[in-house]
Design an enzyme around this catalytic site. Sequence first.
Site, PDB file in Angstrom:
ATOM      1  N   ILE A 126       0.823  -1.205   0.000  1.00  0.00           N
ATOM      2  CA  ILE A 126       0.000   0.000   0.000  1.00  0.00           C
ATOM      3  C   ILE A 126       0.864   1.265   0.000  1.00  0.00           C
ATOM      4  CG2 ILE A 126      -1.693   1.290   1.349  1.00  0.00           C
ATOM      5  CD1 ILE A 126      -3.065  -1.088   0.231  1.00  0.00           C
ATOM      6  N   GLU A 127       1.720   1.379   0.998  1.00  0.00           N
ATOM      7  CA  GLU A 127       2.663   2.503   1.085  1.00  0.00           C
ATOM      8  C   GLU A 127       2.003   3.870   0.944  1.00  0.00           C
ATOM      9  OE1 GLU A 127       6.497   1.963  -0.563  1.00  0.00           O
ATOM     10  OE2 GLU A 127       6.206  -0.159  -0.975  1.00  0.00           O
TER      11      GLU A 127
END
Length: 312
Positions: A126-127
């Site tokens: 996701i980051e």
Amino acid sequence: MALCGLPEFTLLLLPLLARLSAGDCPCSEAALCQPIRHRPDFEVFVFDVGQKTWKSYDWSQITTVAAFGKYDPELMCYAHSKGARVVLKGDISLKNIIDPTFRASWIAQKVDLAKAQYMDGINIDIEQEVNCSSPEYEALTALVKETTESFQREIEGSQVTFDVAWSPKRIDKRCYNYTGIADACDFLFVMSYDEQSQIWSECIAAANAPYNQTLTGYIDYIKMGISPKKLVMGVPWYGYDYICLNLSKDPAGRFHQVWYDNPQSISLKAAYVKNYGLRGIGMWNANCLDYSDDALAREQTQEMWGALKPRL
Ligand SMILES: *[C@@H]1O[C@H](CO)[C@@H](O)[C@H](O)[C@H]1NC(C)=O
Ligand SMILES: *[C@@H]1O[C@H](CO)[C@@H](O)[C@H](O)[C@H]1NC(C)=O
Ligand SMILES: *[C@@H]1O[C@H](CO)[C@@H](O)[C@H](O)[C@H]1NC(C)=O
Ligand SMILES: *[C@@H]1O[C@H](CO)[C@@H](O)[C@H](O)[C@H]1NC(C)=O
């Protein structure tokens, strides 16, 4: 995830799904399309970003390949012949996941894609920034939990993992429920690199993944109550080339400062993985090495793979 990659590919989902209906196993033996069920004690988790360098990887070590490039059925068949899992990339805009219906349809789509491609799970990458008291905070943990439930129900033995920054201390404004996410999936892949990402002022050359700083990340995750068995250490197989400010008026050239991990630094980290009982080790990304026939390149490439093996 980081530099040294190819541009991300977009899968042409619908035609692909239509073509790869059940009974359409692309491998030489139908058994190779079965999901991998064996759960190794030690993980060597490899990110692959495409093309054919995987043919030169050290398959005696690999347990999971996160396929971040274009889907390659030949890679899937080969990995399965070596008992290694091949997992999808999972990325989703966090704005959308607050809606449980949206989450459910995203998960269903990923499960269908994994099945159509005879894959063994998903790596959620996701980051994105999350505020601590936002609805996204809880929705993200729910997304991971629901993804794991669906994958495990639909694909026997499948693996669900989640990528986290090198430290749980709000790196890049990511406030995630790390203990909740770790409980909800098989393990976290800790991206112990790009550790200078918090520097917003002057750019000062420094190591991508300094040893001591790397360790503080694991100490902090474990202090939160996350078992070392839920943590796979990610090491960088890439570096940074800093161009220094001009030291003279001579226009003939510029000084550079280059920082990268080598077999020596990776061995030290692998020893930590072993001594502290982490789940395994992996890298971003396996394609970065020189897999050409050049004798020196071969030797160095072999040393890089060898450095992953915990000694002592
Ligand atoms: C987090 O909160 C800050 C301050 O309220 C806001 O500016 C920012 O857009 C929020 N970020 C996200 C991803 O919602
Ligand atoms: C994290 O998630 C777990 C499982 O959903 C929950 O029990 C826990 O309260 C959450 N922790 C925080 C700090 O939100
Ligand atoms: C790393 O930590 C060790 C042990 O605390 C310390 O002796 C050493 O000086 C540190 N190295 C750096 C470069 O900070
Ligand atoms: C550094 O030197 C180069 C070559 O003379 C020049 O083009 C550049 O503008 C200089 N940069 C700085 C930051 O002084």
